[in-house]
Design a protein around this motif. Sequence first.
Motif, PDB file in Angstrom:
ATOM      1  N   GLU A   1      -3.709   0.361  15.312  1.00 32.14           N
ATOM      2  CA  GLU A   1      -3.893   0.166  13.880  1.00 32.14           C
ATOM      3  C   GLU A   1      -4.984   1.078  13.334  1.00 32.14           C
TER       4      GLU A   1
ATOM      5  N   ARG B   1       8.204   0.631   6.898  1.00 27.12           N
ATOM      6  CA  ARG B   1       8.273   1.329   8.178  1.00 27.12           C
ATOM      7  C   ARG B   1       8.805   2.734   7.977  1.00 27.12           C
TER       8      ARG B   1
ATOM      9  N   THR C   1       6.056   4.237  12.877  1.00 36.43           N
ATOM     10  CA  THR C   1       4.846   3.736  12.231  1.00 36.43           C
ATOM     11  C   THR C   1       5.211   2.708  11.174  1.00 36.43           C
ATOM     12  N   GLU C   2       4.419   1.649  11.106  1.00 37.92           N
ATOM     13  CA  GLU C   2       4.587   0.693  10.029  1.00 37.92           C
ATOM     14  C   GLU C   2       3.320   0.686   9.178  1.00 37.92           C
ATOM     15  N   TYR C   3       3.478   0.226   7.953  1.00 42.64           N
ATOM     16  CA  TYR C   3       2.386   0.233   7.004  1.00 42.64           C
ATOM     17  C   TYR C   3       2.277  -1.135   6.320  1.00 42.64           C
TER      18      TYR C   3
ATOM     19  N   ARG D   1      -4.510   0.544   2.513  1.00 42.98           N
ATOM     20  CA  ARG D   1      -3.252   0.688   3.238  1.00 42.98           C
ATOM     21  C   ARG D   1      -3.547   0.748   4.724  1.00 42.98           C
TER      22      ARG D   1
ATOM     23  N   SER E   1      -2.126   1.180   8.656  1.00 42.87           N
ATOM     24  CA  SER E   1      -1.060   1.848   9.412  1.00 42.87           C
ATOM     25  C   SER E   1      -1.071   1.337  10.838  1.00 42.87           C
TER      26      SER E   1
END
Length: 116
Positions: free
Chosen positions: A6, A71, A77-79, A19, A21
């Motif tokens: 993260e 995503r 990667t997800e946000y 934000r 990530s």
Amino acid sequence: QVQLVESGGGLVQPGGSLRLSCAASGNVGRITVMGWYRQAPGKQRELVATITNSGTTNYADSVKGRFTISRDNAKNTEYLQMNSLRPEDTAVYYCNARGFAGLDSWGKGTLVTVSS
């Protein structure tokens, strides 16, 4: 296994935005759903939001309308876009990935502090 890292936490004033990530690596083909959880001091870890491979999302009532999970499958990667942050959003935020063959991986967490 799947490794999750993260980033993006920090200190923000009430009403501000951050934000987060989460970058996944390793056997990412096993992932079917990714999510964000959080744990505030003295409290249990709780669900914030999840997103499936097909893009179906789910949110905790406390963050609906303020947070958005997304995503980028090409980047693994997800946000988590967090807007209108409140002091009660202060917590360590953890990335999670679940999937085939009992996959259930966690990141080490990133601290979000909402304070003036």
